[in-house]
Design a protein around this motif. Sequence first.
Motif, PDB file in Angstrom:
ATOM      1  N   LYS A  19      -2.900   1.995  27.840  1.00 33.87           N
ATOM      2  CA  LYS A  19      -4.144   1.199  27.530  1.00 33.87           C
ATOM      3  C   LYS A  19      -5.247   2.060  27.046  1.00 33.87           C
ATOM      4  CE  LYS A  19      -7.383  -2.113  29.299  1.00 33.87           C
ATOM      5  NZ  LYS A  19      -7.290  -3.127  28.421  1.00 33.87           N
ATOM      6  N   TYR A  20      -5.468   3.169  27.628  1.00 32.79           N
ATOM      7  CA  TYR A  20      -6.711   4.009  27.315  1.00 32.79           C
ATOM      8  C   TYR A  20      -6.367   5.296  26.492  1.00 32.79           C
ATOM      9  CZ  TYR A  20      -9.490   0.648  30.006  1.00 32.79           C
ATOM     10  OH  TYR A  20     -10.239  -0.301  30.534  1.00 32.79           O
ATOM     11  N   GLN A  21      -5.204   5.524  26.203  1.00 31.34           N
ATOM     12  CA  GLN A  21      -4.717   6.906  25.715  1.00 31.34           C
ATOM     13  C   GLN A  21      -5.392   7.119  24.513  1.00 31.34           C
ATOM     14  OE1 GLN A  21      -0.451   6.549  25.501  1.00 31.34           O
ATOM     15  NE2 GLN A  21      -0.022   7.706  27.460  1.00 31.34           N
ATOM     16  N   VAL A  22      -5.649   6.346  23.589  1.00 31.92           N
ATOM     17  CA  VAL A  22      -6.224   6.271  22.202  1.00 31.92           C
ATOM     18  C   VAL A  22      -7.888   6.758  22.534  1.00 31.92           C
ATOM     19  CG1 VAL A  22      -6.838   5.527  19.906  1.00 31.92           C
ATOM     20  CG2 VAL A  22      -4.644   5.227  20.718  1.00 31.92           C
ATOM     21  N   ALA A  23      -8.348   5.588  23.313  1.00 34.26           N
ATOM     22  CA  ALA A  23      -9.670   5.654  23.712  1.00 34.26           C
ATOM     23  C   ALA A  23     -10.048   7.257  24.223  1.00 34.26           C
ATOM     24  CB  ALA A  23     -10.183   4.644  24.533  1.00 34.26           C
ATOM     25  N   ASN A  24      -9.310   7.719  25.216  1.00 34.68           N
ATOM     26  CA  ASN A  24      -9.592   8.869  25.622  1.00 34.68           C
ATOM     27  C   ASN A  24      -9.506  10.137  24.791  1.00 34.68           C
ATOM     28  OD1 ASN A  24      -9.482   7.666  28.261  1.00 34.68           O
ATOM     29  ND2 ASN A  24      -7.506   8.084  28.630  1.00 34.68           N
ATOM     30  N   ALA A  25      -8.698   9.935  23.672  1.00 28.12           N
ATOM     31  CA  ALA A  25      -8.430  11.139  22.863  1.00 28.12           C
ATOM     32  C   ALA A  25      -9.800  11.156  22.021  1.00 28.12           C
ATOM     33  CB  ALA A  25      -7.186  10.801  21.942  1.00 28.12           C
ATOM     34  N   ASN A  26     -10.355   9.992  21.697  1.00 26.20           N
ATOM     35  CA  ASN A  26     -11.546   9.743  20.660  1.00 26.20           C
ATOM     36  C   ASN A  26     -12.643  10.137  21.376  1.00 26.20           C
ATOM     37  OD1 ASN A  26      -9.868   9.425  18.612  1.00 26.20           O
ATOM     38  ND2 ASN A  26      -9.848   7.113  18.843  1.00 26.20           N
ATOM     39  N   LEU A  27     -12.845  10.185  22.787  1.00 30.14           N
ATOM     40  CA  LEU A  27     -14.066  10.548  23.432  1.00 30.14           C
ATOM     41  C   LEU A  27     -14.583  11.990  22.957  1.00 30.14           C
ATOM     42  CD1 LEU A  27     -13.481   9.614  27.128  1.00 30.14           C
ATOM     43  CD2 LEU A  27     -15.096   8.697  25.591  1.00 30.14           C
ATOM     44  N   ASN A  28     -15.886  12.025  22.812  1.00 30.59           N
ATOM     45  CA  ASN A  28     -16.692  13.289  22.338  1.00 30.59           C
ATOM     46  C   ASN A  28     -16.563  14.126  23.519  1.00 30.59           C
ATOM     47  OD1 ASN A  28     -18.383  15.388  21.523  1.00 30.59           O
ATOM     48  ND2 ASN A  28     -19.993  14.085  21.444  1.00 30.59           N
ATOM     49  N   PRO A  29     -16.092  15.403  23.424  1.00 29.32           N
ATOM     50  CA  PRO A  29     -15.818  16.253  24.519  1.00 29.32           C
ATOM     51  C   PRO A  29     -17.118  16.959  25.031  1.00 29.32           C
ATOM     52  CG  PRO A  29     -14.907  17.486  22.612  1.00 29.32           C
ATOM     53  CD  PRO A  29     -15.174  15.993  22.294  1.00 29.32           C
ATOM     54  N   GLU A  30     -18.256  16.880  24.060  1.00 27.77           N
ATOM     55  CA  GLU A  30     -19.601  17.513  24.274  1.00 27.77           C
ATOM     56  C   GLU A  30     -20.343  16.966  25.067  1.00 27.77           C
ATOM     57  OE1 GLU A  30     -19.748  20.741  23.409  1.00 27.77           O
ATOM     58  OE2 GLU A  30     -17.704  20.442  22.185  1.00 27.77           O
ATOM     59  N   VAL A  31     -20.118  15.404  25.462  1.00 22.81           N
ATOM     60  CA  VAL A  31     -21.053  14.628  26.137  1.00 22.81           C
ATOM     61  C   VAL A  31     -21.313  15.404  27.474  1.00 22.81           C
ATOM     62  CG1 VAL A  31     -21.151  12.347  27.165  1.00 22.81           C
ATOM     63  CG2 VAL A  31     -20.581  12.621  24.825  1.00 22.81           C
ATOM     64  N   LYS A  32     -22.611  15.451  28.058  1.00 22.00           N
ATOM     65  CA  LYS A  32     -22.948  15.704  29.222  1.00 22.00           C
ATOM     66  C   LYS A  32     -23.049  14.940  30.280  1.00 22.00           C
ATOM     67  CE  LYS A  32     -25.072  19.991  27.562  1.00 22.00           C
ATOM     68  NZ  LYS A  32     -26.391  20.988  27.389  1.00 22.00           N
ATOM     69  N   HIS A  33     -22.887  15.085  31.529  1.00 23.27           N
ATOM     70  CA  HIS A  33     -23.014  14.132  32.893  1.00 23.27           C
ATOM     71  C   HIS A  33     -22.278  12.832  32.375  1.00 23.27           C
ATOM     72  CE1 HIS A  33     -25.878  17.010  33.971  1.00 23.27           C
ATOM     73  NE2 HIS A  33     -26.757  16.680  32.897  1.00 23.27           N
ATOM     74  N   ARG A  34     -21.119  13.053  32.072  1.00 20.87           N
ATOM     75  CA  ARG A  34     -20.310  11.814  31.877  1.00 20.87           C
ATOM     76  C   ARG A  34     -19.789  11.144  33.209  1.00 20.87           C
ATOM     77  NH1 ARG A  34     -16.060  13.181  28.035  1.00 20.87           N
ATOM     78  NH2 ARG A  34     -17.479  11.913  26.376  1.00 20.87           N
ATOM     79  N   VAL A  35     -19.891   9.798  33.365  1.00 20.62           N
ATOM     80  CA  VAL A  35     -19.467   9.083  34.534  1.00 20.62           C
ATOM     81  C   VAL A  35     -18.407   8.139  34.126  1.00 20.62           C
ATOM     82  CG1 VAL A  35     -20.199   7.673  36.313  1.00 20.62           C
ATOM     83  CG2 VAL A  35     -21.910   9.377  35.153  1.00 20.62           C
ATOM     84  N   VAL A  36     -17.501   8.336  34.915  1.00 24.16           N
ATOM     85  CA  VAL A  36     -16.041   7.402  34.504  1.00 24.16           C
ATOM     86  C   VAL A  36     -15.957   6.357  35.795  1.00 24.16           C
ATOM     87  CG1 VAL A  36     -13.701   6.968  34.442  1.00 24.16           C
ATOM     88  CG2 VAL A  36     -14.820   9.122  33.611  1.00 24.16           C
ATOM     89  N   PHE A  37     -15.852   4.967  35.278  1.00 24.64           N
ATOM     90  CA  PHE A  37     -15.713   3.670  36.276  1.00 24.64           C
ATOM     91  C   PHE A  37     -14.323   3.660  36.302  1.00 24.64           C
ATOM     92  CE2 PHE A  37     -20.239   3.936  35.120  1.00 24.64           C
ATOM     93  CZ  PHE A  37     -20.948   2.975  36.054  1.00 24.64           C
ATOM     94  N   MET A  38     -13.560   3.771  37.605  1.00 26.34           N
ATOM     95  CA  MET A  38     -12.461   3.518  37.668  1.00 26.34           C
ATOM     96  C   MET A  38     -12.168   2.272  38.508  1.00 26.34           C
ATOM     97  SD  MET A  38      -9.218   3.867  37.818  1.00 26.34           S
ATOM     98  CE  MET A  38      -8.617   5.492  37.066  1.00 26.34           C
ATOM     99  N   GLY A  39     -11.337   1.197  38.195  1.00 26.57           N
ATOM    100  CA  GLY A  39     -11.304   0.007  38.769  1.00 26.57           C
ATOM    101  C   GLY A  39     -10.290  -0.868  38.253  1.00 26.57           C
ATOM    102  N   ASN A  40     -10.683  -2.150  38.436  1.00 28.10           N
ATOM    103  CA  ASN A  40      -9.825  -3.245  38.318  1.00 28.10           C
ATOM    104  C   ASN A  40     -10.425  -4.216  37.232  1.00 28.10           C
ATOM    105  OD1 ASN A  40     -11.247  -4.851  40.051  1.00 28.10           O
ATOM    106  ND2 ASN A  40     -10.046  -4.016  41.797  1.00 28.10           N
TER     107      ASN A  40
END
Length: 215
Positions: A19-40
């Motif tokens: 589901k998120y493989q492409v979106a993950n690959a396209n994230l900017n690695p330089e972003v600081k203080h990233r917060v991931v929301f894991m859930g349903n």
Amino acid sequence: MIGLLFNTAQAQDWPNLKKYQVANANLNPEVKHRVVFMGNSITEGWSAARPDFFASKAYVNRGISGQTTPQMLLRFRQDVIDLNPDIVVILAGTNDIAGNTGAMTLVQIRDNIHSMVELAKANEIVPIVCSVLPAYDYPWRPGLQPNIKIPKLNDMLKKLAEEENVPYLDYFSAMADDRNGLPKKYADDEVHPTKEGYVIMEPLVEEAINSVLNQ
């Protein structure tokens, strides 16, 4: 035959890693203080109901509708750790109580969330353990008494957070009615928040996030 093929494909990717493989690959690695929301679905639906909440910040939504804690645990490395966030907000457990992927005890649910907490801490990510949102009953599987089980699970999650010295975020107390349910003013089906429900949740989670970032 189509149904058989679908079920076979679903079984091959039970945690829905695709589901998120492409979106993950396209994230900017330089972003600081990233917060991931894991859930349903409660997490996944947040972006649709309140898109500006995520678009204007370094917030990454990795909710998948219908998922249970064992599915989230299997994709935790790909959808959380590998994104190098500072914080992960873990909101999970209600679908386990509903039996979406089979029978689960409250201890098993707690233990899966504990494993996510341990993985986060081992990778220098601060986990925010969220209470499960209130639900009086599940429309798709009635009679399981989530209004009784969810408060018990939340007590276990709060104790877990205290023992692991990580933040605990109590959505339940701010949203529950006198039945330990989620009132229609916050959720049309009394399970999945509407915009009004997310408006209650947003300042609570931002307070928890800012508290971590300011330490």
